[in-house]
Every structure is written in C-alpha cells, then in structure tokens.
Motif scaffolding. Structure first.
Motif, mmCIF file in Angstrom:
data_model
loop_
_atom_site.group_PDB
_atom_site.id
_atom_site.type_symbol
_atom_site.label_atom_id
_atom_site.label_comp_id
_atom_site.label_asym_id
_atom_site.label_seq_id
_atom_site.Cartn_x
_atom_site.Cartn_y
_atom_site.Cartn_z
ATOM 1 N N UNK A 137 -3.557 5.643 -7.542
ATOM 2 C CA UNK A 137 -2.536 5.029 -6.686
ATOM 3 C C UNK A 137 -2.845 5.175 -5.196
ATOM 4 N N UNK A 138 -3.303 6.334 -4.777
ATOM 5 C CA UNK A 138 -3.701 6.483 -3.376
ATOM 6 C C UNK A 138 -4.946 5.623 -3.114
ATOM 7 N N UNK A 139 -5.803 5.523 -4.120
ATOM 8 C CA UNK A 139 -7.000 4.682 -3.986
ATOM 9 C C UNK A 139 -6.654 3.213 -3.823
ATOM 10 N N UNK A 140 -5.712 2.728 -4.628
ATOM 11 C CA UNK A 140 -5.260 1.334 -4.481
ATOM 12 C C UNK A 140 -4.646 1.136 -3.101
ATOM 13 N N UNK B 270 4.979 10.120 -6.875
ATOM 14 C CA UNK B 270 6.005 10.283 -7.901
ATOM 15 C C UNK B 270 5.392 10.586 -9.265
ATOM 16 N N UNK B 271 4.372 9.849 -9.617
ATOM 17 C CA UNK B 271 3.738 10.030 -10.924
ATOM 18 C C UNK B 271 3.066 11.396 -11.034
ATOM 19 N N UNK B 272 2.447 11.855 -9.966
ATOM 20 C CA UNK B 272 1.733 13.133 -10.059
ATOM 21 C C UNK B 272 2.702 14.280 -10.342
ATOM 22 N N UNK B 273 3.940 14.157 -9.845
ATOM 23 C CA UNK B 273 4.926 15.230 -10.034
ATOM 24 C C UNK B 273 5.337 15.372 -11.501
ATOM 25 N N UNK B 274 5.236 14.295 -12.253
ATOM 26 C CA UNK B 274 5.642 14.320 -13.655
ATOM 27 C C UNK B 274 4.529 14.804 -14.585
ATOM 28 N N UNK C 79 0.828 -1.202 0.000
ATOM 29 C CA UNK C 79 0.000 0.000 0.000
ATOM 30 C C UNK C 79 0.865 1.254 0.000
ATOM 31 N N UNK C 80 1.906 1.268 0.818
ATOM 32 C CA UNK C 80 2.805 2.420 0.883
ATOM 33 C C UNK C 80 3.564 2.569 -0.434
ATOM 34 N N UNK C 81 3.901 1.466 -1.060
ATOM 35 C CA UNK C 81 4.556 1.521 -2.371
ATOM 36 C C UNK C 81 3.633 2.202 -3.386
ATOM 37 N N UNK C 82 2.360 1.822 -3.397
ATOM 38 C CA UNK C 82 1.412 2.448 -4.325
ATOM 39 C C UNK C 82 1.234 3.940 -4.036
ATOM 40 N N UNK C 83 1.157 4.296 -2.778
ATOM 41 C CA UNK C 83 1.036 5.715 -2.416
ATOM 42 C C UNK C 83 2.279 6.480 -2.894
ATOM 43 N N UNK C 84 3.436 5.892 -2.712
ATOM 44 C CA UNK C 84 4.680 6.530 -3.142
ATOM 45 C C UNK C 84 4.729 6.663 -4.666
ATOM 46 N N UNK C 85 4.293 5.640 -5.374
ATOM 47 C CA UNK C 85 4.239 5.713 -6.834
ATOM 48 C C UNK C 85 3.277 6.822 -7.264
ATOM 49 N N UNK C 86 2.135 6.910 -6.604
ATOM 50 C CA UNK C 86 1.171 7.970 -6.918
ATOM 51 C C UNK C 86 1.773 9.347 -6.745
ATOM 52 N N UNK D 49 -2.885 14.968 -12.682
ATOM 53 C CA UNK D 49 -2.361 14.936 -11.318
ATOM 54 C C UNK D 49 -3.389 14.312 -10.373
ATOM 55 N N UNK D 50 -4.638 14.777 -10.470
ATOM 56 C CA UNK D 50 -5.693 14.206 -9.638
ATOM 57 C C UNK D 50 -5.887 12.724 -9.944
#
Length: 140
Positions: A122-125, A104-108, A95-102, A115-116
């Motif tokens: 990812x935060x939802x997963x 990271x991805x939003x910044x790009x 779960x923390x990995x998915x939040x972290x990916x979310x 962004x939303x």
C-alpha cells in the motif's frame, strides 16, 4: 502556501521512499516488526496527511482551481494545466488513501511478514502514484 507545499513534498517523498525500502528489507529478510518500523510507518502517515491538508488549502487558493471552475473544457484540453488542476490533486488524494489503507491493514496483522507486506504493497502503490503525477517541470 505553494512554497510550503513544494518543500513539504520533498520531506514526504524522502520519508515514503525510506518507509517502502525499510518494509521491503523487513519483508525479504523476514525481520521482526519492531517499534522502529511502527514509527517509520506512522511518521510517513502523519507527514503525508499534513501534505494533503497543505495541498488542499493551496489548491482551493490556486489559479488552477479558479480556471477549472470558470472554464473546465479549456483545462481538459491543455495537458500541462490538466495535470495541475485535475490529475495531480486526484492522484495525490488516491495515494494518501492507499497509504492510509496500508497503515490500517498493518495494525490488524499479527505476523511480522504480513505487517511489512501491507506497507510494501500500500505504501508502495502510494509512492508510485505520487511519482507518476508530480509536476516535475514546476518542481525541479
């Protein structure tokens, strides 16, 4: 340590639910991604990572880890022990990995909707994973 982990989990859950709902609203209403949305996402990331550190510290001091290392087959046979010794820690790390990916991805992303969308997905997963493996019987 267990109490800190349990109480901090309430904060993580509340903030994560708030972040996902905020992102869903931003996505569906095609809102502008503001500093407030950025802070909500960042605070969610920070709080969840602190929870991970607290959880890992507690896990390696817990009786579940000792039992897993001494008799793994007994742990795997008992559903409630397996939840605490194996399923909960692995799922929470994912779960923390998915939040972290979310995060990271939003910044790009350059578009507000994108962004939303990154946060919603990812935060939802992460939220679904966390809700699926909270040891409710021990927690409530």
């Amino acid at each position: 340590m267990k109490e800190v982990h349990s109480y901090w989990a309430y904060l993580v859950l509340i903030i994560l639910i708030f972040a996902v709902i905020n992102a869903i609203i931003g996505l569906t209403q095609k809102k502008q991604f503001t500093d407030k949305d950025l802070r909500i996402g960042l605070f969610t990331l920070i709080v969840s990572h602190i929870q991970l550190l607290i959880g890992l510290a507690w896990y390696f001091m817990s009786p579940w880890f000792d039992l897993l290392t001494s008799d793994a087959s007994a742990v795997m046979k008992d559903k409630s022990v397996r939840l605490l010794a194996v399923e909960h820690p692995i799922t929470m790390i994912l779960a923390i990995v998915f939040i972290t990916i979310g995060w990271s991805k939003h910044k790009k992303k350059t578009e507000d909707v994108a962004k939303f969308k990154s946060f919603v997905i990812f935060y939802g997963i992460g939220l679904v994973l966390i809700l699926s493996r909270i040891p409710w019987s021990n927690w409530l």
